[in-house]
Write an enzyme that holds these catalytic residues in place. Structure first.
Site, mmCIF file in Angstrom:
data_model
loop_
_atom_site.group_PDB
_atom_site.id
_atom_site.type_symbol
_atom_site.label_atom_id
_atom_site.label_comp_id
_atom_site.label_asym_id
_atom_site.label_seq_id
_atom_site.Cartn_x
_atom_site.Cartn_y
_atom_site.Cartn_z
ATOM 1 N N ALA A 26 7.152 -4.090 5.908
ATOM 2 C CA ALA A 26 6.962 -5.228 5.015
ATOM 3 C C ALA A 26 7.994 -6.300 5.348
ATOM 4 O O ALA A 26 9.043 -6.021 5.937
ATOM 5 C CB ALA A 26 7.098 -4.788 3.566
ATOM 6 N N GLY A 72 5.877 -0.266 5.627
ATOM 7 C CA GLY A 72 4.527 -0.700 5.306
ATOM 8 C C GLY A 72 3.613 -0.714 6.507
ATOM 9 O O GLY A 72 2.392 -0.560 6.365
ATOM 10 N N GLU A 128 2.302 2.724 6.700
ATOM 11 C CA GLU A 128 1.348 2.931 5.603
ATOM 12 C C GLU A 128 0.018 2.241 5.880
ATOM 13 O O GLU A 128 -1.040 2.743 5.487
ATOM 14 C CB GLU A 128 1.955 2.436 4.298
ATOM 15 C CG GLU A 128 3.110 3.326 3.825
ATOM 16 C CD GLU A 128 3.808 2.791 2.597
ATOM 17 O OE1 GLU A 128 3.825 3.492 1.572
ATOM 18 O OE2 GLU A 128 4.340 1.651 2.668
ATOM 19 N N GLU A 186 12.165 3.490 3.613
ATOM 20 C CA GLU A 186 12.282 2.810 2.323
ATOM 21 C C GLU A 186 13.472 3.281 1.488
ATOM 22 O O GLU A 186 14.139 2.457 0.845
ATOM 23 C CB GLU A 186 10.980 2.975 1.515
ATOM 24 C CG GLU A 186 9.826 2.111 2.005
ATOM 25 C CD GLU A 186 9.021 2.750 3.117
ATOM 26 O OE1 GLU A 186 7.982 2.177 3.503
ATOM 27 O OE2 GLU A 186 9.447 3.827 3.612
#
Length: 247
Positions: free
Chosen positions: A62, A105, A108, A128
């Site tokens: 992210a 992310g 993911e 994370e």
């Protein structure tokens, strides 16, 4: 689309993450573009090939600058996880082609696809907890389903990175190719194999596999009933029998 390159083919959509200056970091604009892709594939179902290209990066995670400014209401809005869940729920099979790092992310996003192919220089990781948050865009439930609860907990708790060889060994990816230039051809070859099947059978098979456990076998029975009355089933089985008689 902002941050994406999209190529339409008759039976598939090829979507390439395209923020090289940010290592394909997933920001709000890219999430909005992914929603547009999903809307297109929901309206006109086709298979999806999702990739970061073959320049040595899938998605570095992210966008941390944006993530740092998000508050509790942003977390509850499920900004990234809603888009990834929508990808997971697409009607037709999806394939992620990963070259280089798929972190946070980015990993993911790859997990949200049905199948994953990577190059030997692919790396997966969930860092994370080291940033003071959890992997909240799908890894806490998709990763255990892929590699088992104990292995997933280790990776989520430690942030340890997984190389391509280990990813294949633990079931995180379906195939590893030696060279980056082999990645997209291999991904297209996999989609070509799936495309040999009935589109409706593929769609209902995905629906059945992804359904909650309690929906079986009733969903299987209903899906099979639909397929048993499909003209495609009649045509394919007739052709199969004629080929056998012709041998």
């Amino acid at each position: 689309m902002s941050g994406l390159r999209v190529e339409e083919q008759p039976d598939r959509l090829v979507v390439t993450l395209d923020r090289p200056e940010k290592r394909n970091a997933i920001d709000a604009d890219l999430i909005a573009a992914l929603h547009e892709v999903c809307a297109e594939l929901e309206a006109r179902p086709r298979m999806l090939l999702l990739t970061g290209g073959t320049d040595g990066i899938f998605a570095g995670g992210a966008d941390i600058a944006q993530l740092r400014e998000r508050g509790r209401l942003d977390a509850l809005a499920a900004i990234n996880s809603a888009a990834f869940a929508r990808i997971r729920a697409l009607p037709m099979p999806t394939v992620a082609a990963i070259d280089g790092p798929a972190l946070g992310g980015g990993a993911e996003l790859a997990y949200a696809c049905d199948l994953r192919i990577c190059s030997e220089r692919a790396i997966f990781g969930q860092p994370e907890v080291r940033l003071g948050i959890l992997a909240g865009a799908g890894a806490t439930h998709r990763l255990p389903a892929l590699v088992g609860e104990t292995r997933a907990k280790e990776l989520l708790f430690t942030g340890r990175r997984v190389d391509a060889a280990e990813a294949l060994r633990i079931g995180l990816v379906n195939q590893v190719v030696a060279a980056p230039e082999e990645l997209l051809p291999a991904a297209h070859a996999l989609i070509d194999e799936m495309a040999k099947g009935s589109a409706l059978a593929l769609r209902l098979t995905k629906l059945a596999v992804d359904a909650p456990t309690g929906a079986h076998p009733q969903l299987d029975l209903v899906s099979q009933a639909v397929l048993f009355t499909d003209e495609e089933k009649q045509r394919r089985m007739t052709e199969f029998l004629e080929r056998r008689r012709g041998r």
